[in-house]
Design a protein around this motif. Structure first.
Motif, PDB file in Angstrom:
ATOM      1  N   ILE A 205      -5.905   0.530  -7.807  1.00 30.92           N
ATOM      2  CA  ILE A 205      -5.966  -0.665  -6.969  1.00 30.92           C
ATOM      3  C   ILE A 205      -5.878  -1.939  -7.803  1.00 30.92           C
ATOM      4  O   ILE A 205      -6.526  -2.045  -8.848  1.00 30.92           O
ATOM      5  CB  ILE A 205      -7.282  -0.641  -6.143  1.00 30.92           C
ATOM      6  CG1 ILE A 205      -7.309   0.645  -5.298  1.00 30.92           C
ATOM      7  CG2 ILE A 205      -7.419  -1.881  -5.267  1.00 30.92           C
ATOM      8  CD1 ILE A 205      -8.602   0.898  -4.579  1.00 30.92           C
ATOM      9  N   GLY A 206      -5.052  -2.858  -7.343  1.00 31.70           N
ATOM     10  CA  GLY A 206      -4.956  -4.166  -7.987  1.00 31.70           C
ATOM     11  C   GLY A 206      -5.180  -5.247  -6.949  1.00 31.70           C
ATOM     12  O   GLY A 206      -5.523  -4.950  -5.798  1.00 31.70           O
ATOM     13  N   ASP A 207      -4.954  -6.495  -7.332  1.00 31.71           N
ATOM     14  CA  ASP A 207      -5.200  -7.577  -6.377  1.00 31.71           C
ATOM     15  C   ASP A 207      -4.098  -7.686  -5.335  1.00 31.71           C
ATOM     16  O   ASP A 207      -4.317  -8.206  -4.246  1.00 31.71           O
ATOM     17  CB  ASP A 207      -5.357  -8.915  -7.119  1.00 31.71           C
ATOM     18  CG  ASP A 207      -6.650  -8.941  -7.920  1.00 31.71           C
ATOM     19  OD1 ASP A 207      -7.619  -8.250  -7.512  1.00 31.71           O
ATOM     20  OD2 ASP A 207      -6.699  -9.624  -8.960  1.00 31.71           O
ATOM     21  N   THR A 208      -2.884  -7.192  -5.673  1.00 29.45           N
ATOM     22  CA  THR A 208      -1.790  -7.343  -4.709  1.00 29.45           C
ATOM     23  C   THR A 208      -1.202  -6.025  -4.224  1.00 29.45           C
ATOM     24  O   THR A 208      -0.393  -6.012  -3.308  1.00 29.45           O
ATOM     25  CB  THR A 208      -0.627  -8.156  -5.323  1.00 29.45           C
ATOM     26  OG1 THR A 208      -0.189  -7.467  -6.493  1.00 29.45           O
ATOM     27  CG2 THR A 208      -1.039  -9.563  -5.674  1.00 29.45           C
ATOM     28  N   ALA A 209      -1.552  -4.917  -4.853  1.00 30.29           N
ATOM     29  CA  ALA A 209      -0.990  -3.621  -4.428  1.00 30.29           C
ATOM     30  C   ALA A 209      -1.993  -2.511  -4.715  1.00 30.29           C
ATOM     31  O   ALA A 209      -2.891  -2.678  -5.551  1.00 30.29           O
ATOM     32  CB  ALA A 209       0.313  -3.333  -5.164  1.00 30.29           C
ATOM     33  N   ALA A 210      -1.822  -1.395  -4.006  1.00 37.70           N
ATOM     34  CA  ALA A 210      -2.700  -0.244  -4.227  1.00 37.70           C
ATOM     35  C   ALA A 210      -1.901   1.035  -4.011  1.00 37.70           C
ATOM     36  O   ALA A 210      -1.083   1.128  -3.090  1.00 37.70           O
ATOM     37  CB  ALA A 210      -3.884  -0.296  -3.269  1.00 37.70           C
ATOM     38  N   VAL A 211      -2.107   1.997  -4.893  1.00 38.56           N
ATOM     39  CA  VAL A 211      -1.406   3.283  -4.810  1.00 38.56           C
ATOM     40  C   VAL A 211      -2.451   4.393  -4.718  1.00 38.56           C
ATOM     41  O   VAL A 211      -3.321   4.504  -5.587  1.00 38.56           O
ATOM     42  CB  VAL A 211      -0.520   3.501  -6.061  1.00 38.56           C
ATOM     43  CG1 VAL A 211       0.128   4.883  -6.022  1.00 38.56           C
ATOM     44  CG2 VAL A 211       0.553   2.420  -6.177  1.00 38.56           C
TER      45      VAL A 211
ATOM     46  N   THR B 157       3.254  -2.540 -13.692  1.00 41.93           N
ATOM     47  CA  THR B 157       4.022  -3.518 -12.914  1.00 41.93           C
ATOM     48  C   THR B 157       3.117  -4.226 -11.909  1.00 41.93           C
ATOM     49  O   THR B 157       3.249  -5.421 -11.680  1.00 41.93           O
ATOM     50  CB  THR B 157       5.168  -2.811 -12.149  1.00 41.93           C
ATOM     51  OG1 THR B 157       5.857  -1.976 -13.055  1.00 41.93           O
ATOM     52  CG2 THR B 157       6.124  -3.793 -11.519  1.00 41.93           C
ATOM     53  N   PHE B 158       2.211  -3.476 -11.295  1.00 49.82           N
ATOM     54  CA  PHE B 158       1.401  -4.071 -10.225  1.00 49.82           C
ATOM     55  C   PHE B 158      -0.038  -4.352 -10.654  1.00 49.82           C
ATOM     56  O   PHE B 158      -0.878  -4.653  -9.815  1.00 49.82           O
ATOM     57  CB  PHE B 158       1.454  -3.168  -8.985  1.00 49.82           C
ATOM     58  CG  PHE B 158       2.850  -3.103  -8.422  1.00 49.82           C
ATOM     59  CD1 PHE B 158       3.346  -4.154  -7.675  1.00 49.82           C
ATOM     60  CD2 PHE B 158       3.685  -2.033  -8.706  1.00 49.82           C
ATOM     61  CE1 PHE B 158       4.642  -4.133  -7.198  1.00 49.82           C
ATOM     62  CE2 PHE B 158       4.987  -1.999  -8.232  1.00 49.82           C
ATOM     63  CZ  PHE B 158       5.468  -3.054  -7.471  1.00 49.82           C
ATOM     64  N   GLU B 159      -0.294  -4.234 -11.982  1.00 48.19           N
ATOM     65  CA  GLU B 159      -1.649  -4.479 -12.505  1.00 48.19           C
ATOM     66  C   GLU B 159      -2.720  -3.793 -11.658  1.00 48.19           C
ATOM     67  O   GLU B 159      -3.617  -4.441 -11.091  1.00 48.19           O
ATOM     68  CB  GLU B 159      -1.921  -5.974 -12.615  1.00 48.19           C
ATOM     69  CG  GLU B 159      -1.566  -6.480 -13.997  1.00 48.19           C
ATOM     70  CD  GLU B 159      -2.254  -7.766 -14.356  1.00 48.19           C
ATOM     71  OE1 GLU B 159      -3.453  -7.764 -14.663  1.00 48.19           O
ATOM     72  OE2 GLU B 159      -1.549  -8.798 -14.302  1.00 48.19           O
ATOM     73  N   LEU B 160      -2.570  -2.477 -11.533  1.00 50.36           N
ATOM     74  CA  LEU B 160      -3.527  -1.702 -10.741  1.00 50.36           C
ATOM     75  C   LEU B 160      -4.714  -1.407 -11.658  1.00 50.36           C
ATOM     76  O   LEU B 160      -4.793  -0.363 -12.282  1.00 50.36           O
ATOM     77  CB  LEU B 160      -2.863  -0.421 -10.233  1.00 50.36           C
ATOM     78  CG  LEU B 160      -1.537  -0.631  -9.479  1.00 50.36           C
ATOM     79  CD1 LEU B 160      -0.915   0.698  -9.088  1.00 50.36           C
ATOM     80  CD2 LEU B 160      -1.766  -1.488  -8.234  1.00 50.36           C
TER      81      LEU B 160
ATOM     82  N   ASN C 145       0.847  -1.198   0.000  1.00 49.78           N
ATOM     83  CA  ASN C 145       0.000   0.000   0.000  1.00 49.78           C
ATOM     84  C   ASN C 145       0.879   1.244   0.000  1.00 49.78           C
ATOM     85  O   ASN C 145       1.779   1.356   0.827  1.00 49.78           O
ATOM     86  CB  ASN C 145      -0.900   0.015   1.231  1.00 49.78           C
ATOM     87  CG  ASN C 145      -1.903  -1.106   1.156  1.00 49.78           C
ATOM     88  OD1 ASN C 145      -2.834  -1.058   0.379  1.00 49.78           O
ATOM     89  ND2 ASN C 145      -1.678  -2.147   1.949  1.00 49.78           N
ATOM     90  N   VAL C 146       0.588   2.159  -0.930  1.00 47.75           N
ATOM     91  CA  VAL C 146       1.483   3.292  -1.149  1.00 47.75           C
ATOM     92  C   VAL C 146       0.698   4.603  -1.192  1.00 47.75           C
ATOM     93  O   VAL C 146      -0.390   4.671  -1.771  1.00 47.75           O
ATOM     94  CB  VAL C 146       2.220   3.115  -2.504  1.00 47.75           C
ATOM     95  CG1 VAL C 146       3.008   4.365  -2.879  1.00 47.75           C
ATOM     96  CG2 VAL C 146       3.144   1.906  -2.459  1.00 47.75           C
TER      97      VAL C 146
END
Ligand code: ATP
Length: 342
Positions: free
Chosen positions: A252-258, A92-95, A71-72
């Motif tokens: 937001i993606g399944d493994t990361a969110a900015v 990179t993070f498929e957001l 989370n960023v």
């Protein structure tokens, strides 16, 4: 035992540095008073500072850092860095979901002071997939949808509605003309809607939806749009609630969110400690909400609304003289005063 969350802090360029400093002050106050959880901050570089240190605006070191935290809170990236940093994070993070709450704040001269809707935009496909060609005098960009992309954003929209206590999802499209993309997505939307019987599903052409956002936002709750149209609807929405200084967004993606303020780097105000940090503070609020800490997230918003109502945090764009850091400190102080509990 307190829950522990890691949070990445990436100020980026221009006023990103100013507003993220203020928003971090708020998150530090949250960390001081939270009873059930703690935040551990990891600072990372993107943009000019990353070029200086690592030779690239979005270096591997930052990618590895984001992997550690998930989370960023991000400020802004400008000029030649913008595409590389922003697209770099998204790809990179498929957001794949861009979430923008359109909720007017007091004291901001919003065109629609009662607006309260959420725009969910697909972030990876459609016209912005950058597939196309030039053949002589013919110029083509293709609107590419995939089954996976359609399904995941539709489910995301319904799940978000459920999580946020919303009643309705409106799918926007032009199915009558875009028969190879929007029509199948519309069909899929109603198919998936059956999995969410507690949420109403409706559809609307996106031009009609743009007008509704401006004239009758009360008709809307969660608005779902593909990439390019969602881009436009999101800015139409931002315009109805006072513009750039007030609107946060989440990628937001399944493994990361900015989470970020939607404004850019506004270079002429950079490092002057005058930029309005409210959008960045509300981005921090979205991050806290995404962590599942709803009570604290609501508290941050409440404090911002109260201070704006009282006229206590007015940066120059609101006709006042508050500095960026004063706004951050005022919000942090109120959070410290009342703690995490209402
Ligand atoms: P970029 O190239 O990074 O997009 P920009 O200056 O072209 O930078 P924005 O940063 O989005 O674009 O801002 C456009 C204008 O909006 C700024 O010049 C400024 O007048 C105003 N603005 C944007 N954000 C803020 C803010 N947080 N506080 C005060 N004014 C702002």
């Amino acid at each position: 035992m307190k829950k522990q969350y890691k949070v990445g802090i990436i100020p980026g360029d221009g006023i990103g540095r100013d507003v993220i400093r203020a928003a971090t002050t708020v998150l530090e106050a949250v960390n001081d008073v939270a009873e059930g959880f703690s935040l551990q901050f990891l600072r990372m570089e993107a943009g000019d500072s990353a070029v200086e240190k690592y030779g690239k605006p979005f270096p591997q070191e930052t990618i590895d850092g984001i992997r550690q935290v998930n989370n960023v809170l991000f400020g802004a990236a400008g000029g030649p860095n913008a595409a590389e940093v922003i697209q770099g994070m998204r790809r990179t993070f498929e957001l794949y979901a861009n979430v923008r709450p359109i909720k007017a704040l007091p004291g901001t001269k919003a065109l629609q002071p009662n607006s309260d809707l959420i725009i969910v935009r697909e972030n990876t496909e459609g016209l912005y997939r950058r597939v196309g060609y030039i053949d002589g005098d013919t110029y083509v960009n293709l609107r590419v949808f995939t089954r996976k992309g359609m399904e995941r954003i539709i489910r995301f929209g319904f799940n978000l509605a459920r999580r946020e206590g919303r009643k309705k999802v409106t799918f926007t499209h032009k199915a009558i003309l875009l028969t190879y993309t929007d029509r199948p997505m519309l069909e899929l939307f109603y198919e998936i809607a059956k999995e969410f019987p507690d949420i109403r599903a409706e559809d609307m052409e996106y031009d009609n939806c743009a007008m509704r956002i401006v004239m009758k936002p009360g008709d809307l709750d969660v608005v779902l749009a593909e990439n390019a149209n969602g881009d436009i609807l999101s800015d139409v929405g931002a315009g109805t609630i006072g513009g750039l200084g007030f609107v946060p967004g989440g990628n937001i993606g399944d493994t990361a969110a900015v989470f970020e303020p939607i404004h850019g780097t506004a270079p002429k105000y950079a490092d002057k400690n005058i930029a309005n940090p409210i959008a960045a503070i509300l981005a921090a609020k979205m991050l806290v909400n995404h962590l599942g800490e709803k009570e604290m997230s609501a508290r941050i918003e409440e404090v911002v609304r109260q201070l704006l109502t009282d006229g206590k945090i007015r940066t120059f764009d609101l006709g006042g003289t508050s500095s960026t850091s004063e706004v951050g400190e005022a919000v942090a102080q109120e959070i410290r005063k009342y703690g995490g509990k209402k």
